[in-house]
Design a protein around this motif. Structure first.
Motif, PDB file in Angstrom:
ATOM      1  N   LEU A  24       0.821  -1.208   0.000  1.00 38.04           N
ATOM      2  CA  LEU A  24       0.000   0.000   0.000  1.00 38.04           C
ATOM      3  C   LEU A  24       0.852   1.253   0.000  1.00 38.04           C
ATOM      4  O   LEU A  24       0.510   2.259  -0.626  1.00 38.04           O
ATOM      5  CB  LEU A  24      -0.940  -0.013   1.213  1.00 38.04           C
ATOM      6  CG  LEU A  24      -2.062  -1.060   1.174  1.00 38.04           C
ATOM      7  CD1 LEU A  24      -2.868  -1.022   2.466  1.00 38.04           C
ATOM      8  CD2 LEU A  24      -2.968  -0.821  -0.022  1.00 38.04           C
ATOM      9  N   VAL A  25       1.977   1.220   0.741  1.00 44.91           N
ATOM     10  CA  VAL A  25       2.868   2.369   0.774  1.00 44.91           C
ATOM     11  C   VAL A  25       3.442   2.648  -0.615  1.00 44.91           C
ATOM     12  O   VAL A  25       3.567   3.796  -1.044  1.00 44.91           O
ATOM     13  CB  VAL A  25       3.997   2.144   1.799  1.00 44.91           C
ATOM     14  CG1 VAL A  25       5.073   3.229   1.659  1.00 44.91           C
ATOM     15  CG2 VAL A  25       3.441   2.144   3.212  1.00 44.91           C
ATOM     16  N   ALA A  26       3.789   1.558  -1.312  1.00 45.92           N
ATOM     17  CA  ALA A  26       4.412   1.708  -2.634  1.00 45.92           C
ATOM     18  C   ALA A  26       3.404   1.665  -3.771  1.00 45.92           C
ATOM     19  O   ALA A  26       3.777   1.772  -4.935  1.00 45.92           O
ATOM     20  CB  ALA A  26       5.452   0.603  -2.840  1.00 45.92           C
ATOM     21  N   ALA A  27       2.125   1.519  -3.437  1.00 49.90           N
ATOM     22  CA  ALA A  27       1.109   1.300  -4.479  1.00 49.90           C
ATOM     23  C   ALA A  27       1.059   2.436  -5.483  1.00 49.90           C
ATOM     24  O   ALA A  27       0.889   2.200  -6.688  1.00 49.90           O
ATOM     25  CB  ALA A  27      -0.271   1.100  -3.828  1.00 49.90           C
ATOM     26  N   ASP A  28       1.169   3.683  -5.014  1.00 49.13           N
ATOM     27  CA  ASP A  28       1.062   4.804  -5.941  1.00 49.13           C
ATOM     28  C   ASP A  28       2.110   4.748  -7.037  1.00 49.13           C
ATOM     29  O   ASP A  28       1.897   5.263  -8.142  1.00 49.13           O
ATOM     30  CB  ASP A  28       1.202   6.127  -5.175  1.00 49.13           C
ATOM     31  CG  ASP A  28      -0.053   6.443  -4.380  1.00 49.13           C
ATOM     32  OD1 ASP A  28      -1.110   5.870  -4.701  1.00 49.13           O
ATOM     33  OD2 ASP A  28       0.034   7.244  -3.434  1.00 49.13           O
ATOM     34  N   ASN A  29       3.247   4.140  -6.752  1.00 47.25           N
ATOM     35  CA  ASN A  29       4.329   4.097  -7.729  1.00 47.25           C
ATOM     36  C   ASN A  29       4.331   2.830  -8.567  1.00 47.25           C
ATOM     37  O   ASN A  29       4.828   2.839  -9.701  1.00 47.25           O
ATOM     38  CB  ASN A  29       5.684   4.220  -7.018  1.00 47.25           C
ATOM     39  CG  ASN A  29       5.859   5.576  -6.357  1.00 47.25           C
ATOM     40  OD1 ASN A  29       5.623   6.604  -6.975  1.00 47.25           O
ATOM     41  ND2 ASN A  29       6.262   5.578  -5.093  1.00 47.25           N
ATOM     42  N   LYS A 241       1.242  10.615  -8.288  1.00 42.79           N
ATOM     43  CA  LYS A 241       2.506   9.877  -8.358  1.00 42.79           C
ATOM     44  C   LYS A 241       2.419   8.665  -9.287  1.00 42.79           C
ATOM     45  O   LYS A 241       3.425   8.212  -9.822  1.00 42.79           O
ATOM     46  CB  LYS A 241       2.923   9.412  -6.952  1.00 42.79           C
ATOM     47  CG  LYS A 241       3.441  10.516  -6.052  1.00 42.79           C
ATOM     48  CD  LYS A 241       4.194   9.959  -4.870  1.00 42.79           C
ATOM     49  CE  LYS A 241       3.323   9.032  -4.036  1.00 42.79           C
ATOM     50  NZ  LYS A 241       4.049   8.515  -2.851  1.00 42.79           N
ATOM     51  N   GLY A 242       1.221   8.145  -9.463  1.00 47.03           N
ATOM     52  CA  GLY A 242       1.079   6.954 -10.310  1.00 47.03           C
ATOM     53  C   GLY A 242       0.680   7.257 -11.729  1.00 47.03           C
ATOM     54  O   GLY A 242       0.166   6.382 -12.435  1.00 47.03           O
ATOM     55  N   ILE A 243       0.945   8.494 -12.192  1.00 48.86           N
ATOM     56  CA  ILE A 243       0.459   8.923 -13.499  1.00 48.86           C
ATOM     57  C   ILE A 243       0.995   8.062 -14.650  1.00 48.86           C
ATOM     58  O   ILE A 243       0.327   7.866 -15.655  1.00 48.86           O
ATOM     59  CB  ILE A 243       0.789  10.410 -13.738  1.00 48.86           C
ATOM     60  CG1 ILE A 243       0.066  10.916 -14.982  1.00 48.86           C
ATOM     61  CG2 ILE A 243       2.290  10.620 -13.832  1.00 48.86           C
ATOM     62  CD1 ILE A 243       0.165  12.420 -15.157  1.00 48.86           C
ATOM     63  N   ARG A 244       2.201   7.540 -14.488  1.00 48.72           N
ATOM     64  CA  ARG A 244       2.777   6.744 -15.593  1.00 48.72           C
ATOM     65  C   ARG A 244       2.037   5.425 -15.791  1.00 48.72           C
ATOM     66  O   ARG A 244       2.144   4.804 -16.850  1.00 48.72           O
ATOM     67  CB  ARG A 244       4.271   6.486 -15.363  1.00 48.72           C
ATOM     68  CG  ARG A 244       4.610   5.629 -14.163  1.00 48.72           C
ATOM     69  CD  ARG A 244       6.108   5.639 -13.893  1.00 48.72           C
ATOM     70  NE  ARG A 244       6.470   4.775 -12.792  1.00 48.72           N
ATOM     71  CZ  ARG A 244       6.852   3.517 -12.943  1.00 48.72           C
ATOM     72  NH1 ARG A 244       6.927   2.986 -14.154  1.00 48.72           N
ATOM     73  NH2 ARG A 244       7.183   2.786 -11.891  1.00 48.72           N
TER      74      ARG A 244
END
Length: 353
Positions: A24-29, A241-244
């Motif tokens: 969950l912490v790294a999910a945005d990336n 942050k997860g735009i890519r």
């Protein structure tokens, strides 16, 4: 043995918790996740194109209707009178056109008479001049003949002007301005009369019906809504942050709050490329506000998600506005497996909350 068993269970729970926490912490990336998603359906706003008193409501709230069905009627008495008036004005314009045509014919005949009178006066003048040269007539006679020629010319010019005036007023029946104006007025009156019957232009389910027979409704006032349940999509807000990963066509997992225990699949259909700036909504100079928080809130990006299995009976039961959680697939088997397991956990949690 029992202690070992509980120890292994505890380690498994802790390990799973740590794993999902890291995920969950790294999910945005790596695999953007959000609980800020909701379902939308195409909604047609039904508003009358004319004003009037509601005569009869032919549908009920929640009723499924098809394109072409009448939803409600307005009292059309005044509009029928306007149609009759427009028809009378058209008939009057056509009669005036015919009368002008007859007047044109009469004016042409008058012009022929004036031309013959001029020719006769000119011939008589010529004869009198010949007789005057031979001394067989007087100067007065010649002058009278000249005056008659001048009068005949004036009469001919007046007759020609009258013919041209009527011709300018008249064109063919299809392009005559008065007739075309009357036809346009009649078409508008007939269209207004047709608009007293409010007809569904698309299939849908009636919602927000608050009509009452005898009530007055103004033109353009929303009367009811038609929800098209065959077309559904989700709007989801992700951290930027997860735009890519928020590109068109990327597959996603979906868990609806209203359907616990089930995980659906979909894909990103599009991404909104701009958001409204509330501090600069009119293009004026902005008022900069300093953020006092050490960790500021992230910007959100809205994407539209299309369901891959929206024909499912469970999805058909969802209302527009139903809330959902969404996780975007990464493309990695390990990460996508963790994401799918997490979404199943979220879906199962919906049994409780």
């Amino acid at each position: 043995m029992t202690e070992k068993f509980y120890q292994y269970v505890l380690y498994a729970v802790l390990g799973t918790t740590i794993l999902f926490s890291l995920f969950l912490v790294a999910a945005d990336n790596i695999a953007p996740f959000t609980t800020q998603a909701s379902m939308h359906r195409t909604i047609a706003t039904i508003a009358p194109e004319t004003s009037g008193v509601i005569e009869k409501v032919l549908v009920t709230n929640g009723q499924r209707v098809h394109a072409g069905e009448t939803l409600f009627n307005l009292d059309d008495q005044s509009y029928r009178l306007k149609v009759q008036q427009a028809k009378a004005e058209l008939a009057q314009a056509e009669q005036t056109f015919l009368a002008n045509q007859q007047q044109l014919s009469a004016s042409k005949q008058t012009l022929l008479q004036r031309q013959e009178q001029l020719a006769n006066a000119e011939a008589k003048l010529k004869r009198n001049r010949a007789l005057y040269q031979k001394g067989l007539t007087t100067t007065q006679t010649v002058e009278d003949s000249q005056l008659n020629v001048n009068v005949a010319k004036s009469a001919q010019l007046a007759a020609q002007a009258e013919v041209l005036r009527i011709q300018a007023q008249l064109a063919d029946n299809d392009s005559n301005a008065a007739i075309q104006l009357a036809k346009a007025k009649l078409a508008g009156a007939e269209l207004d009369e047709q608009h007293t019957h409010i007809i569904a232009q698309t299939d849908g389910v009636v919602t927000n019906l608050q009509l009452q027979s005898g009530s007055y409704i103004s033109q353009g006032t929303t009367a009811l809504l038609l929800v098209n349940e065959s077309d559904a999509w989700l709007s989801a807000d992700f951290n930027e942050k997860g735009i890519r990963h928020l590109t068109d066509g990327n597959p996603v997992y979906i868990a609806f709050d209203a359907i616990p225990g089930e995980v659906f699949r979909g894909h990103i259909a599009s991404q909104e490329r701009a958001i409204r700036d509330i501090d600069n909504s009119n293009g004026q100079l902005v008022d900069v506000v300093n953020d006092t928080r050490w960790v500021r809130e992230q910007q959100k990006i809205r994407v539209r998600i299309q369901l891959d299995n929206q024909d499912s009976h469970s999805v058909d039961q969802l209302i527009s506005g139903a809330r959902a959680s969404v996780s975007v697939q990464n493309g990695s088997t390990i990460i996508d497996t963790i994401s799918l397991v997490w979404m199943h956990v979220v879906a199962l949690f919906r049994y409780i909350y």
